[in-house]
Design a protein around this motif. Structure first.
Motif, PDB file in Angstrom:
ATOM      1  N   GLN A  25       0.812  -1.485  -0.100  1.00  0.00           N
ATOM      2  CA  GLN A  25       0.504   0.072  -0.197  1.00  0.00           C
ATOM      3  C   GLN A  25       0.959   1.240   0.203  1.00  0.00           C
ATOM      4  OE1 GLN A  25      -0.665  -2.587   1.169  1.00  0.00           O
ATOM      5  NE2 GLN A  25      -3.103  -3.287   0.911  1.00  0.00           N
ATOM      6  N   SER A 157       8.237 -17.147  -2.071  1.00  0.00           N
ATOM      7  CA  SER A 157       6.683 -16.210  -2.095  1.00  0.00           C
ATOM      8  C   SER A 157       6.655 -16.954  -4.100  1.00  0.00           C
ATOM      9  CB  SER A 157       7.230 -14.932  -2.432  1.00  0.00           C
ATOM     10  OG  SER A 157       5.278 -14.304  -3.028  1.00  0.00           O
ATOM     11  N   ASN A 158       5.040 -17.323  -3.350  1.00  0.00           N
ATOM     12  CA  ASN A 158       4.428 -17.463  -4.482  1.00  0.00           C
ATOM     13  C   ASN A 158       5.300 -19.347  -5.151  1.00  0.00           C
ATOM     14  OD1 ASN A 158       2.024 -15.966  -4.698  1.00  0.00           O
ATOM     15  ND2 ASN A 158       3.373 -14.308  -5.376  1.00  0.00           N
ATOM     16  N   GLN A 182       5.912 -17.223   1.344  1.00  0.00           N
ATOM     17  CA  GLN A 182       4.368 -16.455   1.028  1.00  0.00           C
ATOM     18  C   GLN A 182       3.153 -17.039   0.486  1.00  0.00           C
ATOM     19  OE1 GLN A 182       4.400 -12.499   0.246  1.00  0.00           O
ATOM     20  NE2 GLN A 182       6.039 -12.100   1.275  1.00  0.00           N
ATOM     21  N   SER A 212      -2.190 -11.122   2.050  1.00  0.00           N
ATOM     22  CA  SER A 212      -3.554 -10.737   1.475  1.00  0.00           C
ATOM     23  C   SER A 212      -3.988 -11.620   2.727  1.00  0.00           C
ATOM     24  CB  SER A 212      -4.268 -10.975   0.302  1.00  0.00           C
ATOM     25  OG  SER A 212      -3.435 -10.934  -1.064  1.00  0.00           O
ATOM     26  N   LEU A 214      -6.562 -10.418   4.975  1.00  0.00           N
ATOM     27  CA  LEU A 214      -8.093 -10.357   5.490  1.00  0.00           C
ATOM     28  C   LEU A 214      -8.328 -10.041   3.766  1.00  0.00           C
ATOM     29  CD1 LEU A 214      -7.409  -6.972   6.864  1.00  0.00           C
ATOM     30  CD2 LEU A 214      -8.739  -8.720   8.015  1.00  0.00           C
ATOM     31  N   ARG A 216      -8.090  -9.068   1.285  1.00  0.00           N
ATOM     32  CA  ARG A 216      -7.291  -8.419   0.645  1.00  0.00           C
ATOM     33  C   ARG A 216      -8.742  -7.105   0.310  1.00  0.00           C
ATOM     34  NH1 ARG A 216      -5.086 -10.322  -5.977  1.00  0.00           N
ATOM     35  NH2 ARG A 216      -3.128 -11.418  -4.464  1.00  0.00           N
ATOM     36  N   LYS A 222     -16.587  -4.611   5.731  1.00  0.00           N
ATOM     37  CA  LYS A 222     -17.019  -3.074   5.426  1.00  0.00           C
ATOM     38  C   LYS A 222     -17.506  -2.862   3.869  1.00  0.00           C
ATOM     39  CE  LYS A 222     -12.476  -1.624   3.957  1.00  0.00           C
ATOM     40  NZ  LYS A 222     -11.368  -0.699   4.452  1.00  0.00           N
ATOM     41  N   ARG A 233     -13.200   2.662  -4.932  1.00  0.00           N
ATOM     42  CA  ARG A 233     -11.439   2.066  -5.326  1.00  0.00           C
ATOM     43  C   ARG A 233     -11.873   1.950  -6.899  1.00  0.00           C
ATOM     44  NH1 ARG A 233     -12.480   2.923  -0.481  1.00  0.00           N
ATOM     45  NH2 ARG A 233     -12.025   1.702   1.270  1.00  0.00           N
ATOM     46  N   ARG A 237      -7.850  -1.734  -8.525  1.00  0.00           N
ATOM     47  CA  ARG A 237      -8.423  -2.843  -6.688  1.00  0.00           C
ATOM     48  C   ARG A 237      -9.194  -3.110  -7.147  1.00  0.00           C
ATOM     49  NH1 ARG A 237      -8.728  -1.589  -1.276  1.00  0.00           N
ATOM     50  NH2 ARG A 237      -8.815  -4.053  -0.253  1.00  0.00           N
ATOM     51  N   TYR A 240      -8.403  -6.766  -8.834  1.00  0.00           N
ATOM     52  CA  TYR A 240      -7.752  -7.204  -7.999  1.00  0.00           C
ATOM     53  C   TYR A 240      -7.665  -8.445  -7.228  1.00  0.00           C
ATOM     54  CZ  TYR A 240      -3.816  -7.434  -4.010  1.00  0.00           C
ATOM     55  OH  TYR A 240      -3.071  -7.662  -2.866  1.00  0.00           O
ATOM     56  N   THR A 292      -4.314   1.375   4.914  1.00  0.00           N
ATOM     57  CA  THR A 292      -3.792   2.759   4.397  1.00  0.00           C
ATOM     58  C   THR A 292      -4.315   3.884   4.878  1.00  0.00           C
ATOM     59  OG1 THR A 292      -6.315   2.247   3.765  1.00  0.00           O
ATOM     60  CG2 THR A 292      -4.641   1.832   2.261  1.00  0.00           C
ATOM     61  N   GLN A 296      -7.071   1.021  10.930  1.00  0.00           N
ATOM     62  CA  GLN A 296      -6.641   0.413  10.053  1.00  0.00           C
ATOM     63  C   GLN A 296      -5.488  -0.871  10.772  1.00  0.00           C
ATOM     64  OE1 GLN A 296      -6.290   0.586   5.858  1.00  0.00           O
ATOM     65  NE2 GLN A 296      -9.169   0.691   5.812  1.00  0.00           N
ATOM     66  N   ASP A 299      -6.341  -1.502  13.909  1.00  0.00           N
ATOM     67  CA  ASP A 299      -7.122  -2.456  14.313  1.00  0.00           C
ATOM     68  C   ASP A 299      -5.737  -4.108  13.916  1.00  0.00           C
ATOM     69  OD1 ASP A 299     -10.049  -3.127  13.976  1.00  0.00           O
ATOM     70  OD2 ASP A 299      -9.798  -3.798  12.430  1.00  0.00           O
ATOM     71  N   ASN A 300      -5.468  -4.133  13.217  1.00  0.00           N
ATOM     72  CA  ASN A 300      -4.458  -5.554  12.659  1.00  0.00           C
ATOM     73  C   ASN A 300      -3.287  -5.640  13.926  1.00  0.00           C
ATOM     74  OD1 ASN A 300      -6.341  -5.184  10.163  1.00  0.00           O
ATOM     75  ND2 ASN A 300      -5.023  -4.041   9.487  1.00  0.00           N
TER      76      ASN A 300
HETATM   77  N1  LIG Z   1       4.335 -12.350  -2.373  1.00  0.00           N
HETATM   78  C1  LIG Z   1       2.892 -11.447  -3.133  1.00  0.00           C
HETATM   79  O1  LIG Z   1       2.989 -12.025  -4.184  1.00  0.00           O
HETATM   80  C2  LIG Z   1       2.124 -10.906  -2.663  1.00  0.00           C
HETATM   81  C3  LIG Z   1       0.837 -10.642  -3.753  1.00  0.00           C
HETATM   82  C4  LIG Z   1      -0.694  -9.753  -2.922  1.00  0.00           C
HETATM   83  C5  LIG Z   1       0.209  -8.888  -1.389  1.00  0.00           C
HETATM   84  N2  LIG Z   1       1.500  -8.829  -1.019  1.00  0.00           N
HETATM   85  C6  LIG Z   1       1.750  -8.602   0.864  1.00  0.00           C
HETATM   86  O2  LIG Z   1       0.860  -8.534   1.501  1.00  0.00           O
HETATM   87  C7  LIG Z   1       0.293  -7.878   1.908  1.00  0.00           C
HETATM   88  C8  LIG Z   1      -1.106  -7.549   1.964  1.00  0.00           C
HETATM   89  O3  LIG Z   1      -2.010  -7.991   0.733  1.00  0.00           O
HETATM   90  P1  LIG Z   1      -3.048  -7.782   0.563  1.00  0.00           P
HETATM   91  O4  LIG Z   1      -2.946  -6.088   0.266  1.00  0.00           O
HETATM   92  O5  LIG Z   1      -3.233  -8.452  -1.104  1.00  0.00           O
HETATM   93  O6  LIG Z   1      -4.374  -7.432   1.463  1.00  0.00           O
HETATM   94  P2  LIG Z   1      -4.992  -7.408   3.071  1.00  0.00           P
HETATM   95  O7  LIG Z   1      -3.766  -7.382   3.601  1.00  0.00           O
HETATM   96  O8  LIG Z   1      -6.425  -8.954   3.063  1.00  0.00           O
HETATM   97  O9  LIG Z   1      -6.242  -6.407   2.301  1.00  0.00           O
HETATM   98  C9  LIG Z   1      -5.823  -5.140   2.544  1.00  0.00           C
HETATM   99  C10 LIG Z   1      -6.474  -3.921   2.332  1.00  0.00           C
HETATM  100  O10 LIG Z   1      -7.310  -4.255   3.588  1.00  0.00           O
HETATM  101  C11 LIG Z   1      -8.463  -3.324   3.750  1.00  0.00           C
HETATM  102  N3  LIG Z   1      -8.124  -3.772   5.414  1.00  0.00           N
HETATM  103  C12 LIG Z   1      -6.668  -3.579   6.351  1.00  0.00           C
HETATM  104  N4  LIG Z   1      -7.253  -3.536   7.102  1.00  0.00           N
HETATM  105  C13 LIG Z   1      -8.029  -3.307   8.048  1.00  0.00           C
HETATM  106  C14 LIG Z   1      -9.198  -3.421   8.515  1.00  0.00           C
HETATM  107  N5  LIG Z   1      -8.286  -3.209  10.039  1.00  0.00           N
HETATM  108  N6  LIG Z   1     -10.368  -2.107   8.528  1.00  0.00           N
HETATM  109  C15 LIG Z   1     -10.731  -1.916   7.716  1.00  0.00           C
HETATM  110  N7  LIG Z   1     -10.063  -1.910   5.920  1.00  0.00           N
HETATM  111  C16 LIG Z   1      -9.081  -3.074   6.487  1.00  0.00           C
HETATM  112  C17 LIG Z   1      -7.358  -1.807   3.389  1.00  0.00           C
HETATM  113  O11 LIG Z   1      -8.389  -1.885   1.943  1.00  0.00           O
HETATM  114  P3  LIG Z   1      -8.677   0.079   1.815  1.00  0.00           P
HETATM  115  O12 LIG Z   1      -6.918   0.651   1.227  1.00  0.00           O
HETATM  116  O13 LIG Z   1      -9.270  -0.245   0.362  1.00  0.00           O
HETATM  117  O14 LIG Z   1      -9.591   0.312   2.244  1.00  0.00           O
HETATM  118  C18 LIG Z   1      -5.837  -2.444   2.964  1.00  0.00           C
HETATM  119  O15 LIG Z   1      -6.035  -1.598   1.427  1.00  0.00           O
HETATM  120  C19 LIG Z   1       0.367  -6.743   0.897  1.00  0.00           C
HETATM  121  O16 LIG Z   1       0.781  -5.529   1.683  1.00  0.00           O
HETATM  122  C20 LIG Z   1       1.977  -6.926   0.546  1.00  0.00           C
HETATM  123  O17 LIG Z   1       3.059  -6.598   1.428  1.00  0.00           O
HETATM  124  C21 LIG Z   1       2.355 -10.334  -1.456  1.00  0.00           C
END
Ligand SMILES: NC(=O)c1ccc[n+]([C@@H]2O[C@H](COP(=O)([O-])OP(=O)(O)OC[C@H]3O[C@@H](n4cnc5c(N)ncnc54)[C@H](OP(=O)(O)O)[C@@H]3O)[C@@H](O)[C@H]2O)c1
Length: 323
Positions: A25, A157-158, A182, A212, A214, A216, A222, A233, A237, A240, A292, A296, A299-300
């Motif tokens: 982010q 990762s992956n 990862q 991911s 949560l 995503r 919400k 969004r 996004r 994604y 972001t 959040q 909370d996390n």
């Molecule tokens: N290795 C890989 O291939 C790979 C791929 C993807 C991600 N990643 C890593 O994993 C991390 C997390 O994955 P992700 O961003 O895809 O998914 P995620 O963590 O499941 O979702 C993040 C999104 O959820 C919302 N959010 C987060 N905490 C919240 C809360 N407490 N309350 C309400 N909404 C909340 C936000 O959305 P809004 O911004 O819309 O509010 C935030 O952008 C990334 O930052 C990255 O470092 C790695």
């Protein structure tokens, strides 16, 4: 704070919080990932990082790919603004393998170190398995970096279960071990429990880092509560994160379950979703939610302050069994 919130990363000597901060982010408008989120200011990013640290998070996951290095730079600038001693935090980043050979692992490392403003990367990961080079030559280059002191530990990762096994075996030739892998894992993405990845990680003592966690954003509830948020969004996004009516419907039963359990613990649905990720499989899985907003991040981080009961974990396993 529960005493077991710090966990060893694989066989390393790194003690990481069960929940870390994902920094995708922080791409700040650059590259494809930059288009997906609003471009956060240096002040906003510092506030997210500070809140995460105050909440007990001690490690950060970023990547060369995220905003073409912008996320790494934003993270290091905020740590500098906050005066955080390097020894107090753990930095994980990733080499981007697509359309590249393993030689670029060593030739591009100084750029990564400079973007992160550090002499050593604690965890250096291969972002995915689409390099022109074999796993064997990628691990050879990674081992050189460990030997040079530029990287402390190696992760992937992956990768499939077989690819993880291969990477681990190759590293053993250099006296090293694969410490992490990862994976996309959440209540809406449970394939690793069936495709051998979880079993392999447990067998080889490798930590799994759930990205991911949560779903995503879907598991926060919400978008179910207020579907109009989806239109706010960016289109990339929405694509994604599969933010659409069909996915809202498919996931609604899981979100309902999260809401009802959340009431019982007096926490949020997101916190229940994260707590399940890091507690449903012993100590093997860590989570790196992205944020972001400061709220959040708080909370996390606070999702580590309680532990779900066995009964609630079983109920969540059941309700998400089709994923
Ligand atoms: N290795 C890989 O291939 C790979 C791929 C993807 C991600 N990643 C890593 O994993 C991390 C997390 O994955 P992700 O961003 O895809 O998914 P995620 O963590 O499941 O979702 C993040 C999104 O959820 C919302 N959010 C987060 N905490 C919240 C809360 N407490 N309350 C309400 N909404 C909340 C936000 O959305 P809004 O911004 O819309 O509010 C935030 O952008 C990334 O930052 C990255 O470092 C790695």
């Amino acid at each position: 704070m529960k005493p077991n919130y710090l966990r060893r990363l694989g066989s390393s000597d790194l003690m990481v919080s069960a929940v870390g901060l994902g920094c995708l982010q922080f791409s700040r408008g650059r590259g494809i990932s930059g288009a997906m989120w609003p471009s956060l200011s240096r002040k906003e990013i510092s506030a997210i990082v500070e809140t995460s640290l105050k909440g007990g998070i001690n490690w950060f996951d970023t990547a060369e790919l995220y905003g073409r290095g912008e996320s790494e730079r934003a993270l290091s600038s905020s740590l500098e603004d906050l005066n955080i001693p390097r020894k107090d935090i753990i930095l994980a980043t990733k080499w981007w393998p697509v359309l590249r050979t393993s030689r670029s692992i060593t030739s591009s490392i100084d750029k990564r170190l400079s973007a992160l403003n550090t002499r050593t990367i604690d965890l250096y990961q291969i972002h995915n398995s689409f390099s022109f080079s074999s796993i064997s030559s990628q691990m050879k280059e990674m081992a050189k970096l460990v030997d040079q002191g530029k990287v402390r530990y190696v992760g992937v990762s992956n990768f499939s279960a077989n690819a993880m096994r291969k990477a681990h075996k190759e590293l053993l030739k250099y006296g090293l071990k694969l410490v992490s892998s990862q994976v996309n894992y959440s209540l809406l993405k449970r394939q690793i429990e069936r495709n051998g990845i979880l079993d392999t990680a447990k067998e080889l003592g490798i930590s799994l880092i759930a990205y991911s966690p949560l779903g995503r954003g879907l598991l926060t509830g919400k978008f179910h509560d207020n579907p109009d948020l989806i239109n706010k969004r960016h289109i990339l996004r929405r694509y994604y994160a599969s933010l659409n009516k069909g996915e809202l419907k498919k996931s609604s039963q899981v979100v309902q379950a999260l809401k009802s359990i959340a009431k019982k613990y007096q926490v949020t649905p997101s916190q229940i979703a994260l707590n399940w990720v890091v507690n449903a499989n012993g100590n093997t899985i860590l989570a790196i939610p992205g944020a972001t907003k400061v709220g959040q991040a708080r909370d996390n981080a606070d999702s580590m302050k309680f532990e779900l009961s066995e009964d609630d974990i079983c109920y969540l396993n059941e309700v998400s069994s089709s994923f």
